[in-house]
Design an enzyme around this catalytic site. Structure first.
Site, PDB file in Angstrom:
ATOM      1  N   LYS A   1      32.797  -3.803 -24.526  1.00 14.82           N
ATOM      2  CA  LYS A   1      34.006  -3.812 -23.677  1.00 14.82           C
ATOM      3  C   LYS A   1      34.626  -5.206 -23.618  1.00 14.82           C
ATOM      4  O   LYS A   1      35.844  -5.355 -23.684  1.00 14.82           O
ATOM      5  CB  LYS A   1      33.682  -3.363 -22.237  1.00 14.82           C
ATOM      6  CG  LYS A   1      33.121  -1.962 -22.125  1.00 14.82           C
ATOM      7  CD  LYS A   1      32.932  -1.541 -20.677  1.00 14.82           C
ATOM      8  CE  LYS A   1      31.911  -2.369 -19.915  1.00 14.82           C
ATOM      9  NZ  LYS A   1      30.522  -2.234 -20.386  1.00 14.82           N
TER      10      LYS A   1
ATOM     11  N   ARG B   1      32.381   0.123 -11.183  1.00 14.98           N
ATOM     12  CA  ARG B   1      31.098   0.526 -11.769  1.00 14.98           C
ATOM     13  C   ARG B   1      30.395   1.582 -10.931  1.00 14.98           C
ATOM     14  O   ARG B   1      29.328   2.037 -11.307  1.00 14.98           O
ATOM     15  CB  ARG B   1      30.214  -0.716 -11.828  1.00 14.98           C
ATOM     16  CG  ARG B   1      29.786  -1.122 -13.222  1.00 14.98           C
ATOM     17  CD  ARG B   1      28.930  -2.341 -13.041  1.00 14.98           C
ATOM     18  NE  ARG B   1      28.247  -2.765 -14.215  1.00 14.98           N
ATOM     19  CZ  ARG B   1      28.638  -3.773 -14.981  1.00 14.98           C
ATOM     20  NH1 ARG B   1      29.756  -4.406 -14.740  1.00 14.98           N
ATOM     21  NH2 ARG B   1      27.896  -4.145 -15.995  1.00 14.98           N
TER      22      ARG B   1
ATOM     23  N   ARG C   1      23.809 -10.511 -28.959  1.00 14.09           N
ATOM     24  CA  ARG C   1      25.007 -11.003 -28.255  1.00 14.09           C
ATOM     25  C   ARG C   1      24.839 -12.463 -27.801  1.00 14.09           C
ATOM     26  O   ARG C   1      23.808 -12.848 -27.282  1.00 14.09           O
ATOM     27  CB  ARG C   1      25.280 -10.122 -27.045  1.00 14.09           C
ATOM     28  CG  ARG C   1      26.455 -10.602 -26.219  1.00 14.09           C
ATOM     29  CD  ARG C   1      27.052  -9.534 -25.435  1.00 14.09           C
ATOM     30  NE  ARG C   1      26.229  -9.119 -24.305  1.00 14.09           N
ATOM     31  CZ  ARG C   1      26.627  -8.198 -23.422  1.00 14.09           C
ATOM     32  NH1 ARG C   1      27.794  -7.620 -23.572  1.00 14.09           N
ATOM     33  NH2 ARG C   1      25.857  -7.861 -22.425  1.00 14.09           N
TER      34      ARG C   1
ATOM     35  N   ARG D   1      22.756 -14.319 -22.796  1.00  9.60           N
ATOM     36  CA  ARG D   1      22.780 -13.989 -21.375  1.00  9.60           C
ATOM     37  C   ARG D   1      21.384 -13.672 -20.860  1.00  9.60           C
ATOM     38  O   ARG D   1      20.621 -12.996 -21.530  1.00  9.60           O
ATOM     39  CB  ARG D   1      23.705 -12.785 -21.136  1.00  9.60           C
ATOM     40  CG  ARG D   1      25.153 -13.155 -21.098  1.00  9.60           C
ATOM     41  CD  ARG D   1      26.042 -11.957 -21.121  1.00  9.60           C
ATOM     42  NE  ARG D   1      25.666 -10.905 -20.182  1.00  9.60           N
ATOM     43  CZ  ARG D   1      26.457  -9.880 -19.868  1.00  9.60           C
ATOM     44  NH1 ARG D   1      27.650  -9.780 -20.410  1.00  9.60           N
ATOM     45  NH2 ARG D   1      26.061  -8.968 -19.017  1.00  9.60           N
TER      46      ARG D   1
ATOM     47  N   ARG E   1      19.673  -2.260 -16.424  1.00  4.68           N
ATOM     48  CA  ARG E   1      21.134  -2.106 -16.525  1.00  4.68           C
ATOM     49  C   ARG E   1      21.513  -0.736 -17.084  1.00  4.68           C
ATOM     50  O   ARG E   1      22.488  -0.128 -16.634  1.00  4.68           O
ATOM     51  CB  ARG E   1      21.715  -3.218 -17.408  1.00  4.68           C
ATOM     52  CG  ARG E   1      21.686  -4.557 -16.703  1.00  4.68           C
ATOM     53  CD  ARG E   1      21.872  -5.699 -17.678  1.00  4.68           C
ATOM     54  NE  ARG E   1      23.187  -5.704 -18.274  1.00  4.68           N
ATOM     55  CZ  ARG E   1      23.457  -6.282 -19.440  1.00  4.68           C
ATOM     56  NH1 ARG E   1      22.515  -6.880 -20.136  1.00  4.68           N
ATOM     57  NH2 ARG E   1      24.681  -6.262 -19.909  1.00  4.68           N
TER      58      ARG E   1
HETATM   59  P1  AMP Z   1      28.772  -7.341 -17.103  1.00  7.60           P
HETATM   60  O1  AMP Z   1      29.131  -8.656 -17.691  1.00  7.60           O
HETATM   61  O2  AMP Z   1      29.966  -6.501 -16.794  1.00  7.60           O
HETATM   62  O3  AMP Z   1      27.733  -6.611 -17.922  1.00  7.60           O
HETATM   63  O4  AMP Z   1      28.094  -7.645 -15.683  1.00  7.60           O
HETATM   64  C1  AMP Z   1      26.903  -8.411 -15.594  1.00  7.60           C
HETATM   65  C2  AMP Z   1      26.215  -8.118 -14.292  1.00  7.60           C
HETATM   66  O5  AMP Z   1      27.074  -8.494 -13.192  1.00  7.60           O
HETATM   67  C3  AMP Z   1      25.872  -6.663 -14.024  1.00  7.60           C
HETATM   68  O6  AMP Z   1      24.647  -6.270 -14.645  1.00  7.60           O
HETATM   69  C4  AMP Z   1      25.788  -6.645 -12.509  1.00  7.60           C
HETATM   70  O7  AMP Z   1      24.585  -7.250 -12.066  1.00  7.60           O
HETATM   71  C5  AMP Z   1      26.934  -7.582 -12.121  1.00  7.60           C
HETATM   72  N1  AMP Z   1      28.198  -6.845 -11.969  1.00  7.60           N
HETATM   73  C6  AMP Z   1      29.356  -7.072 -12.647  1.00  7.60           C
HETATM   74  N2  AMP Z   1      30.326  -6.256 -12.250  1.00  7.60           N
HETATM   75  C7  AMP Z   1      29.793  -5.469 -11.299  1.00  7.60           C
HETATM   76  C8  AMP Z   1      30.293  -4.401 -10.519  1.00  7.60           C
HETATM   77  N3  AMP Z   1      31.566  -3.975 -10.648  1.00  7.60           N
HETATM   78  N4  AMP Z   1      29.449  -3.807  -9.628  1.00  7.60           N
HETATM   79  C9  AMP Z   1      28.186  -4.220  -9.482  1.00  7.60           C
HETATM   80  N5  AMP Z   1      27.634  -5.215 -10.200  1.00  7.60           N
HETATM   81  C10 AMP Z   1      28.423  -5.844 -11.109  1.00  7.60           C
END
Ligand code: AMP
Length: 254
Positions: free
Chosen positions: A47, A126, A165, A198, A209
Protein backbone atom coordinates in the site's frame (compact mmCIF):
# COMPACT_ATOMS: atom_id res chain seq x y z
CA UNK A 1 22.04 14.24 1.41
CA UNK A 2 20.64 14.77 -2.07
CA UNK A 3 19.01 18.19 -1.65
CA UNK A 4 17.88 18.47 -5.28
CA UNK A 5 15.97 15.19 -5.06
CA UNK A 6 14.49 16.16 -1.68
CA UNK A 7 13.10 19.34 -3.21
CA UNK A 8 11.14 17.36 -5.79
CA UNK A 9 9.38 15.18 -3.22
CA UNK A 10 6.53 16.63 -1.15
CA UNK A 11 7.67 16.47 2.49
CA UNK A 12 4.22 15.79 4.08
CA UNK A 13 5.39 17.73 7.15
CA UNK A 14 1.85 18.86 8.08
CA UNK A 15 0.74 15.24 8.23
CA UNK A 16 3.85 13.69 9.75
CA UNK A 17 4.33 16.31 12.48
CA UNK A 18 0.81 17.72 13.02
CA UNK A 19 0.22 20.92 15.03
CA UNK A 20 0.80 24.14 13.10
CA UNK A 21 3.55 22.67 10.91
CA UNK A 22 3.15 23.39 7.19
CA UNK A 23 4.55 21.40 4.27
CA UNK A 24 7.67 23.09 2.94
CA UNK A 25 7.28 21.18 -0.33
CA UNK A 26 3.51 20.92 -0.73
CA UNK A 27 2.13 18.32 -3.10
CA UNK A 28 1.46 19.76 -6.54
CA UNK A 29 -2.07 20.69 -7.55
CA UNK A 30 -3.51 18.07 -9.90
CA UNK A 31 -4.77 19.18 -13.33
CA UNK A 32 -8.24 17.74 -12.68
CA UNK A 33 -10.28 17.18 -9.53
CA UNK A 34 -8.35 15.93 -6.50
CA UNK A 35 -8.81 12.22 -5.78
CA UNK A 36 -9.49 11.07 -2.24
CA UNK A 37 -8.65 7.43 -1.69
CA UNK A 38 -8.47 4.86 1.08
CA UNK A 39 -5.97 2.04 0.50
CA UNK A 40 -6.89 -1.29 2.09
CA UNK A 41 -4.93 -4.54 2.23
CA UNK A 42 -2.91 -6.73 4.58
CA UNK A 43 0.43 -5.47 5.94
CA UNK A 44 3.15 -5.88 3.31
CA UNK A 45 0.81 -5.93 0.35
CA UNK A 46 2.46 -2.76 -0.97
CA UNK A 47 0.00 0.00 0.00
CA UNK A 48 2.80 2.42 0.91
CA UNK A 49 4.55 1.92 -2.43
CA UNK A 50 1.29 2.37 -4.35
CA UNK A 51 0.50 5.50 -2.31
CA UNK A 52 3.89 6.94 -3.31
CA UNK A 53 3.29 6.10 -6.99
CA UNK A 54 -0.20 7.64 -6.78
CA UNK A 55 1.35 10.72 -5.22
CA UNK A 56 3.90 11.00 -8.07
CA UNK A 57 1.28 10.47 -10.77
CA UNK A 58 -1.88 12.10 -9.41
CA UNK A 59 -0.36 14.43 -6.83
CA UNK A 60 -2.55 13.06 -4.02
CA UNK A 61 -0.77 13.28 -0.68
CA UNK A 62 0.29 10.02 0.98
CA UNK A 63 -1.35 10.08 4.42
CA UNK A 64 -0.01 7.10 6.38
CA UNK A 65 -0.83 6.76 10.07
CA UNK A 66 2.05 4.29 10.47
CA UNK A 67 4.45 6.98 9.17
CA UNK A 68 3.13 9.43 11.79
CA UNK A 69 3.94 6.92 14.54
CA UNK A 70 7.36 6.18 13.07
CA UNK A 71 8.09 9.93 12.92
CA UNK A 72 7.03 10.26 16.57
CA UNK A 73 9.55 7.57 17.49
CA UNK A 74 12.38 9.99 16.77
CA UNK A 75 11.05 12.49 19.35
CA UNK A 76 12.65 12.51 22.79
CA UNK A 77 10.77 10.87 25.67
CA UNK A 78 9.83 14.29 27.11
CA UNK A 79 8.35 15.44 23.78
CA UNK A 80 6.03 12.44 23.60
CA UNK A 81 2.65 12.34 25.32
CA UNK A 82 1.80 9.26 27.43
CA UNK A 83 -0.74 8.26 24.72
CA UNK A 84 2.01 8.39 22.11
CA UNK A 85 4.39 6.28 24.23
CA UNK A 86 1.61 3.75 24.69
CA UNK A 87 0.94 3.78 20.92
CA UNK A 88 4.61 3.13 20.12
CA UNK A 89 4.66 0.18 22.51
CA UNK A 90 1.63 -1.35 20.72
CA UNK A 91 3.30 -0.72 17.39
CA UNK A 92 6.56 -2.40 18.44
CA UNK A 93 4.63 -5.56 19.29
CA UNK A 94 2.72 -5.44 15.97
CA UNK A 95 -0.60 -4.72 17.72
CA UNK A 96 -3.09 -2.09 16.65
CA UNK A 97 -2.88 1.25 18.42
CA UNK A 98 -6.13 2.01 20.33
CA UNK A 99 -8.82 3.68 18.21
CA UNK A 100 -9.03 6.76 20.45
CA UNK A 101 -5.31 7.52 19.95
CA UNK A 102 -5.48 7.05 16.18
CA UNK A 103 -8.64 9.14 15.90
CA UNK A 104 -7.12 11.95 18.00
CA UNK A 105 -4.13 11.95 15.66
CA UNK A 106 -6.28 12.12 12.50
CA UNK A 107 -8.60 14.77 13.97
CA UNK A 108 -5.54 16.91 14.78
CA UNK A 109 -4.60 16.71 11.09
CA UNK A 110 -8.03 17.42 9.57
CA UNK A 111 -6.60 20.11 7.30
CA UNK A 112 -4.67 17.37 5.42
CA UNK A 113 -8.02 15.90 4.35
CA UNK A 114 -8.66 19.25 2.63
CA UNK A 115 -5.31 19.16 0.78
CA UNK A 116 -5.81 20.68 -2.67
CA UNK A 117 -4.02 17.66 -4.11
CA UNK A 118 -6.37 15.13 -2.56
CA UNK A 119 -5.04 12.23 -0.50
CA UNK A 120 -4.53 8.51 -0.24
CA UNK A 121 -5.09 7.24 3.29
CA UNK A 122 -2.71 4.34 3.93
CA UNK A 123 -3.20 2.28 7.11
CA UNK A 124 -6.27 4.24 8.20
CA UNK A 125 -9.02 3.26 8.79
CA UNK A 126 -8.07 -0.15 10.20
CA UNK A 127 -11.12 -0.98 12.32
CA UNK A 128 -14.86 -0.58 11.82
CA UNK A 129 -14.93 2.10 14.55
CA UNK A 130 -12.24 4.06 12.63
CA UNK A 131 -14.12 3.65 9.33
CA UNK A 132 -17.32 4.96 10.91
CA UNK A 133 -15.43 7.86 12.47
CA UNK A 134 -13.81 8.71 9.12
CA UNK A 135 -17.22 8.66 7.46
CA UNK A 136 -18.51 11.13 10.08
CA UNK A 137 -15.44 13.36 9.76
CA UNK A 138 -15.64 13.51 5.97
CA UNK A 139 -19.35 14.29 6.10
CA UNK A 140 -18.75 17.03 8.67
CA UNK A 141 -16.01 18.51 6.45
CA UNK A 142 -18.14 18.31 3.29
CA UNK A 143 -15.76 15.84 1.61
CA UNK A 144 -16.30 12.43 0.06
CA UNK A 145 -14.10 9.52 -0.92
CA UNK A 146 -13.48 8.87 -4.61
CA UNK A 147 -12.80 5.14 -4.07
CA UNK A 148 -11.39 2.53 -1.71
CA UNK A 149 -8.65 0.40 -3.28
CA UNK A 150 -8.40 -3.08 -1.82
CA UNK A 151 -5.01 -4.65 -2.64
CA UNK A 152 -4.90 -8.44 -2.60
CA UNK A 153 -1.93 -10.83 -2.49
CA UNK A 154 -1.40 -14.48 -1.38
CA UNK A 155 0.02 -14.86 2.14
CA UNK A 156 3.39 -16.43 1.08
CA UNK A 157 4.12 -13.43 -1.13
CA UNK A 158 3.22 -11.04 1.66
CA UNK A 159 5.70 -12.74 4.02
CA UNK A 160 8.46 -12.54 1.36
CA UNK A 161 7.75 -8.84 0.81
CA UNK A 162 7.88 -8.02 4.51
CA UNK A 163 11.21 -9.85 4.89
CA UNK A 164 12.86 -7.70 2.18
CA UNK A 165 11.21 -4.38 2.97
CA UNK A 166 13.45 -1.41 3.83
CA UNK A 167 12.37 2.16 4.56
CA UNK A 168 13.96 5.58 4.65
CA UNK A 169 13.95 7.03 8.18
CA UNK A 170 13.72 10.58 6.76
CA UNK A 171 11.18 10.64 3.90
CA UNK A 172 9.64 7.20 4.69
CA UNK A 173 10.07 6.00 1.07
CA UNK A 174 9.70 2.22 0.87
CA UNK A 175 12.11 -0.11 -0.97
CA UNK A 176 12.58 -3.86 -1.30
CA UNK A 177 15.94 -5.63 -1.38
CA UNK A 178 15.08 -7.49 -4.60
CA UNK A 179 11.78 -6.16 -6.03
CA UNK A 180 12.45 -2.44 -5.59
CA UNK A 181 16.09 -1.89 -4.68
CA UNK A 182 17.41 1.66 -4.18
CA UNK A 183 19.71 3.02 -6.89
CA UNK A 184 22.74 3.09 -4.55
CA UNK A 185 23.60 0.31 -2.03
CA UNK A 186 21.49 0.64 1.03
CA UNK A 187 20.71 4.36 0.67
CA UNK A 188 17.48 6.27 -0.02
CA UNK A 189 17.21 7.61 -3.60
CA UNK A 190 15.73 10.87 -2.27
CA UNK A 191 17.67 11.59 0.95
CA UNK A 192 20.81 9.47 0.60
CA UNK A 193 20.55 8.17 4.19
CA UNK A 194 20.89 4.50 5.18
CA UNK A 195 17.69 2.47 4.78
CA UNK A 196 16.34 0.58 7.79
CA UNK A 197 14.34 -2.56 8.42
CA UNK A 198 11.15 -1.81 10.36
CA UNK A 199 11.10 -3.16 13.89
CA UNK A 200 7.60 -4.55 13.34
CA UNK A 201 8.72 -6.49 10.22
CA UNK A 202 10.35 -9.09 12.53
CA UNK A 203 8.57 -12.50 12.26
CA UNK A 204 7.01 -12.39 15.77
CA UNK A 205 5.46 -8.95 15.12
CA UNK A 206 4.38 -9.93 11.60
CA UNK A 207 2.28 -12.80 13.02
CA UNK A 208 0.49 -10.39 15.38
CA UNK A 209 -0.07 -7.84 12.58
CA UNK A 210 -1.57 -10.44 10.24
CA UNK A 211 -3.95 -11.62 12.99
CA UNK A 212 -4.97 -7.99 13.68
CA UNK A 213 -5.62 -7.51 9.96
CA UNK A 214 -7.83 -10.61 9.75
CA UNK A 215 -9.82 -9.75 12.84
CA UNK A 216 -10.15 -5.96 12.66
CA UNK A 217 -9.40 -4.71 9.15
CA UNK A 218 -10.77 -7.35 6.80
CA UNK A 219 -14.39 -6.46 7.76
CA UNK A 220 -13.81 -3.03 6.14
CA UNK A 221 -13.95 -4.71 2.74
CA UNK A 222 -17.68 -5.33 3.22
CA UNK A 223 -18.16 -1.94 4.85
CA UNK A 224 -16.90 -0.16 1.72
CA UNK A 225 -18.45 -2.65 -0.69
CA UNK A 226 -21.84 -1.79 0.81
CA UNK A 227 -21.09 1.88 0.11
CA UNK A 228 -20.22 1.07 -3.51
CA UNK A 229 -16.71 2.44 -3.12
CA UNK A 230 -14.67 -0.76 -3.24
CA UNK A 231 -12.26 -1.49 -6.08
CA UNK A 232 -10.21 -4.70 -5.80
CA UNK A 233 -6.70 -4.66 -7.27
CA UNK A 234 -4.42 -7.71 -7.62
CA UNK A 235 -1.11 -6.71 -6.00
CA UNK A 236 1.14 -9.41 -7.53
CA UNK A 237 4.15 -8.71 -9.77
CA UNK A 238 6.21 -5.54 -9.72
CA UNK A 239 5.05 -2.29 -8.09
CA UNK A 240 4.74 -0.78 -11.59
CA UNK A 241 2.47 -3.63 -12.72
CA UNK A 242 0.24 -3.15 -9.69
CA UNK A 243 0.24 0.57 -10.29
CA UNK A 244 -0.74 0.04 -13.90
CA UNK A 245 -3.71 -2.08 -12.76
CA UNK A 246 -4.58 0.60 -10.20
CA UNK A 247 -4.63 3.33 -12.83
CA UNK A 248 -6.72 1.19 -15.16
CA UNK A 249 -9.23 0.73 -12.36
CA UNK A 250 -9.41 4.33 -11.23
CA UNK A 251 -8.92 5.93 -14.62
CA UNK A 252 -12.59 6.68 -14.91
CA UNK A 253 -12.98 8.32 -11.51
CA UNK A 254 -14.65 11.72 -11.55
P1 AMP B 1 1.61 0.53 8.95
O1 AMP B 1 2.82 1.31 8.57
O2 AMP B 1 0.36 1.06 8.35
O3 AMP B 1 1.80 -0.96 8.73
O4 AMP B 1 1.43 0.72 10.53
C1 AMP B 1 2.44 0.30 11.44
C2 AMP B 1 1.84 0.11 12.80
O5 AMP B 1 1.30 1.36 13.28
C3 AMP B 1 0.67 -0.86 12.89
O6 AMP B 1 1.09 -2.22 13.00
C4 AMP B 1 -0.04 -0.37 14.15
O7 AMP B 1 0.68 -0.76 15.31
C5 AMP B 1 0.11 1.15 14.02
N1 AMP B 1 -1.01 1.74 13.26
C6 AMP B 1 -0.93 2.47 12.12
N2 AMP B 1 -2.12 2.88 11.72
C7 AMP B 1 -3.01 2.40 12.60
C8 AMP B 1 -4.42 2.47 12.71
N3 AMP B 1 -5.16 3.13 11.80
N4 AMP B 1 -5.01 1.84 13.77
C9 AMP B 1 -4.29 1.19 14.69
N5 AMP B 1 -2.95 1.07 14.64
C10 AMP B 1 -2.30 1.66 13.61
Amino acid sequence: MNVAALKEKPDRAAWLKGGQVVCSVPPRKPPGNPVRLVLLGAPGVGKGTQAELLSDRLGCCHLSTGDVFRTAKSLSESERTPALNEALEHMRRGELVPDRTVLALVTERLRCLHCRSGFSLDGFPRTLAQAEALERLLKQEGLCLSAVLNYQLPLEEIIARLAGRRTCPICKAVYHTTALPPRRDDACDHCGVKLLRREDDRPESVRVRMAAYEESTRPLIDFYRQRDLLITVAAGGTPEETFHRTMEQIGGLP
